[in-house]
Structure formats: C-alpha cells, structure tokens
Design a protein around this motif. Structure first.
Motif: not given
Length: 179
Positions: A1-7, A31-34, A104-108
């Motif tokens: 599952m792709r997780r990301h944060l958009v602020t 628990e995203s690495p990013a 946007t903070m991506r998991p990578d």
C-alpha cells in the motif's frame, strides 16, 4: 500500500490551527519510511544568506509534527529584523510569505514542494546569483531533516515552471552524498 502525506500551507499555520490539524493527521499515516517524526519538534533551522553562503538561524517553534512545513513557511517569510541586522539576507520576505502551496512526502523519502507562482515577486531568482541563493536557502532548509533524501520543486504543479524560471531544466535535487 502506498502511503503519503499531503499538507497544505497558507495563512492558517500562523495561528496554530494548521499545527493542530497536522498533529491529528500525521500519526494516522502509519509506519512509512518517510514518516517525518514520532515526537513533536520545537526547534528548527532556517537557512538565509550571510557572507555569500547559506547559514542557519535557529528558531524556536510551537511543538509540531510537521517541522518541514513550518520551516518552509518561516523561510518564505524571510529574515526577522534582528536577523537582517546581523547580516542575513534572503530573496524571501513578506511578499513570499504565503507562497507555499503544499508538501507531499512520499515513502521513498522524496519531498514534493509545491509553490504558488511567486516568480513575479522574486524576479532576481532568474539570475545566476539569485538562483544560487534561492536554491541554497531552500535546499539547506529542507535537507536539515534526515527523512528527506530528495526534493522536487513545483510552481502551480509544474516542475518545469519552477526550473525554467531559474533558467534550468526540471530536476530532482538529491541530498548531497545520497545515491
């Protein structure tokens, strides 16, 4: 599952409302690495230019789970009068204070930094010296956070718009020393 944060940024961050919203949203990201931090941060460095190179100014902030968002808003607001008196300069100031559209903070560990178009306000950004100063301040402020490994800057959703303004081709900025 792709997780990301958009602020989303804007004037609301100043009155603390944005910090409260973010504090409620960030733990839900999982628990995203990013994932930026587990504890709220209450001090950040903002990089302005002094003696021709980016130098940090440490600022106390209200505890927040989104120090990158707060740091960029502080950078875009420019140096305080006390910092200017100490020799710090910046292309950013009152007129660019609300230029941040979102992050946007991506998991990578890629941070996508979105701006509203402020190119008409910071015309000197298109000069060689101006673009070096602008990128030095932005990159150093963002890369203070170890969870960011690379950055894409955009104006109104366009990487090309940001980099063309600086007379360069669209690029991803990588943390120095990162592969």
């Amino acid at each position: 599952m792709r997780r990301h944060l958009v602020t989303r940024a804007g004037p609301a961050w100043r009155n603390g409302a944005m910090a409260l919203v973010l504090a409620g949203l960030l733990p839900a990201c999982g628990e995203s690495p990013a994932e930026p931090v587990r504890q709220p941060v209450d001090r950040v460095d903002i990089y302005f230019t002094r003696n021709g190179r980016p130098e940090p100014v440490s600022r106390s902030i209200a505890p927040t789970f989104s120090p990158l968002l707060v740091s960029l808003n502080l950078l875009l607001s420019g140096p305080t009068q006390q910092e200017r008196d100490a020799g710090y300069t910046s292309l950013f100031g009152d007129r660019t204070a609300t230029a941040l559209s979102g992050i946007t903070m991506r998991p990578d560990s890629l941070a996508i930094i979105e701006f509203f178009d402020f190119t008409h306000i910071v015309a000197e950004g298109s000069t060689a010296q101006g673009s070096a100063q602008l990128l030095g301040e932005l990159n150093n402020t963002v890369f203070q956070f170890t969870f960011v490994k690379s950055i894409v800057y955009r104006i109104n959703g366009s990487c090309s718009r940001f980099w063309n303004w600086l007379n360069r081709a669209c690029e991803t900025v990588r943390r120095p020393g990162a592969r």
